[in-house]
Design a protein around this motif. Structure first.
Motif, PDB file in Angstrom:
ATOM      1  N   GLU A 233      14.123  47.119   3.322  1.00 27.47           N
ATOM      2  CA  GLU A 233      13.531  48.336   3.352  1.00 27.47           C
ATOM      3  C   GLU A 233      13.763  48.915   4.507  1.00 27.47           C
ATOM      4  O   GLU A 233      13.495  50.092   4.867  1.00 27.47           O
ATOM      5  CB  GLU A 233      11.883  48.120   3.070  1.00 27.47           C
TER       6      GLU A 233
ATOM      7  N   SER B  12      16.977  53.186   3.497  1.00 32.39           N
ATOM      8  CA  SER B  12      16.940  53.691   1.928  1.00 32.39           C
ATOM      9  C   SER B  12      17.597  54.953   1.764  1.00 32.39           C
ATOM     10  O   SER B  12      17.957  55.490   2.845  1.00 32.39           O
ATOM     11  CB  SER B  12      15.507  53.800   1.595  1.00 32.39           C
TER      12      SER B  12
ATOM     13  N   ILE C 115      11.885  61.874  -3.871  1.00 34.99           N
ATOM     14  CA  ILE C 115      11.112  62.801  -3.397  1.00 34.99           C
ATOM     15  C   ILE C 115      11.306  64.092  -3.869  1.00 34.99           C
ATOM     16  O   ILE C 115      12.439  64.792  -3.406  1.00 34.99           O
ATOM     17  CB  ILE C 115      11.243  62.779  -1.702  1.00 34.99           C
TER      18      ILE C 115
ATOM     19  N   TRP D 275       8.903  55.575  -2.970  1.00 33.49           N
ATOM     20  CA  TRP D 275       9.877  54.408  -2.862  1.00 33.49           C
ATOM     21  C   TRP D 275      10.120  53.417  -3.984  1.00 33.49           C
ATOM     22  O   TRP D 275       8.982  53.032  -4.609  1.00 33.49           O
ATOM     23  CB  TRP D 275       9.507  53.773  -1.584  1.00 33.49           C
TER      24      TRP D 275
ATOM     25  N   SER E 245      17.024  50.178  -1.478  1.00 29.62           N
ATOM     26  CA  SER E 245      15.569  50.971  -1.542  1.00 29.62           C
ATOM     27  C   SER E 245      15.883  52.394  -1.524  1.00 29.62           C
ATOM     28  O   SER E 245      16.932  52.697  -1.205  1.00 29.62           O
ATOM     29  CB  SER E 245      14.699  50.766  -0.562  1.00 29.62           C
ATOM     30  N   TRP E 246      15.226  53.211  -2.383  1.00 28.02           N
ATOM     31  CA  TRP E 246      15.363  54.640  -2.742  1.00 28.02           C
ATOM     32  C   TRP E 246      14.242  55.405  -2.476  1.00 28.02           C
ATOM     33  O   TRP E 246      13.098  54.958  -2.711  1.00 28.02           O
ATOM     34  CB  TRP E 246      15.887  54.781  -4.191  1.00 28.02           C
ATOM     35  N   GLN E 247      14.044  56.506  -2.035  1.00 26.14           N
ATOM     36  CA  GLN E 247      13.196  57.357  -1.948  1.00 26.14           C
ATOM     37  C   GLN E 247      13.290  58.613  -3.002  1.00 26.14           C
ATOM     38  O   GLN E 247      14.199  59.170  -2.950  1.00 26.14           O
ATOM     39  CB  GLN E 247      12.823  57.990  -0.495  1.00 26.14           C
TER      40      GLN E 247
ATOM     41  N   ASP F 165      16.665  64.360  -3.018  1.00 26.03           N
ATOM     42  CA  ASP F 165      15.917  65.674  -2.886  1.00 26.03           C
ATOM     43  C   ASP F 165      15.847  66.005  -4.318  1.00 26.03           C
ATOM     44  O   ASP F 165      16.991  66.334  -4.795  1.00 26.03           O
ATOM     45  CB  ASP F 165      16.872  66.447  -2.135  1.00 26.03           C
TER      46      ASP F 165
ATOM     47  N   GLN G  99      17.405  58.684   0.361  1.00 26.96           N
ATOM     48  CA  GLN G  99      16.492  59.531  -0.377  1.00 26.96           C
ATOM     49  C   GLN G  99      17.218  60.493  -1.094  1.00 26.96           C
ATOM     50  O   GLN G  99      18.209  61.142  -0.595  1.00 26.96           O
ATOM     51  CB  GLN G  99      15.835  60.182   0.934  1.00 26.96           C
TER      52      GLN G  99
ATOM     53  N   ARG H 169      11.164  68.119  -3.262  1.00 30.41           N
ATOM     54  CA  ARG H 169      11.197  68.857  -2.178  1.00 30.41           C
ATOM     55  C   ARG H 169       9.804  69.642  -1.544  1.00 30.41           C
ATOM     56  O   ARG H 169       9.703  69.668  -0.654  1.00 30.41           O
ATOM     57  CB  ARG H 169      12.377  70.114  -2.432  1.00 30.41           C
TER      58      ARG H 169
END
Length: 165
Positions: free
Chosen positions: A79, A82, A125, A113, A121-123, A86, A84, A127
């Motif tokens: 972790e 990662s 998220i 996450w 690992s990816w986020q 958008d 991310q 905007r």
């Protein structure tokens, strides 16, 4: 001659580089595998890979270049890094969450996450979360933060309710 990106993340896999590149390019719309290079006879005493097996899979996700290297089991993802994403809508959050978490670790999901089936690992998220957390109204941003802490996949409607108070 193609433009070469100044900085390209290199993702270390045991022997799933091509499989992972196909998986990731199948999830993101504007994506493609750009090159596959294979191990040869040279250096076999060091790399130990049979000639002809995949060494590197180069690919792009939404214009971002990546290198996937079959380097063996020496290193594993964690972790500490990662990627991310958008997202502009709940539909986009849902799409990436569903696809990337398939076969991944459900216990490694929190606050947007996730960990995919390769351990990366990816986020995921939206905007609007970043915008709400950056609101100068401390009470609003803290309500959003508290709501986010209770989520695995981010729920934009729930964040908006928390933001509104």
């Amino acid at each position: 001659m193609p433009t070469i990106q100044k900085i390209t993340p290199c993702l270390w896999f045991d022997d799933q580089a091509e499989e992972a590149a196909e998986f990731y390019t199948g999830i993101f719309k504007n994506s493609r595998i750009t090159n596959i290079s294979r191990y040869g006879e040279a250096g076999q005493e060091i790399h130990g890979r049979p000639p002809g097996t995949v060494m590197v899979a180069a690919f792009e996700l939404e214009g971002q270049a990546f290198t996937a290297l079959n380097g063996g089991p020496v290193f594993q993802f964690n972790e500490a890094i990662s990627l991310q994403i958008d997202c502009e809508s709940q539909q986009e959050v849902d799409h990436f969450w569903e696809k990337l978490s398939e076969g991944g670790d459900p216990n490694a999901q929190q606050c947007g996450w996730l960990k995919d089936k390769y351990g990366l690992s990816w986020q995921v998220i939206p905007r609007v979360l970043i915008e709400m957390l950056g609101d100068p109204d401390h009470e609003k941003s803290q309500r959003v933060f508290q709501a986010m802490l209770g989520m695995k996949k981010i729920d934009i409607a729930e964040l908006e309710r928390a933001y509104a108070g």
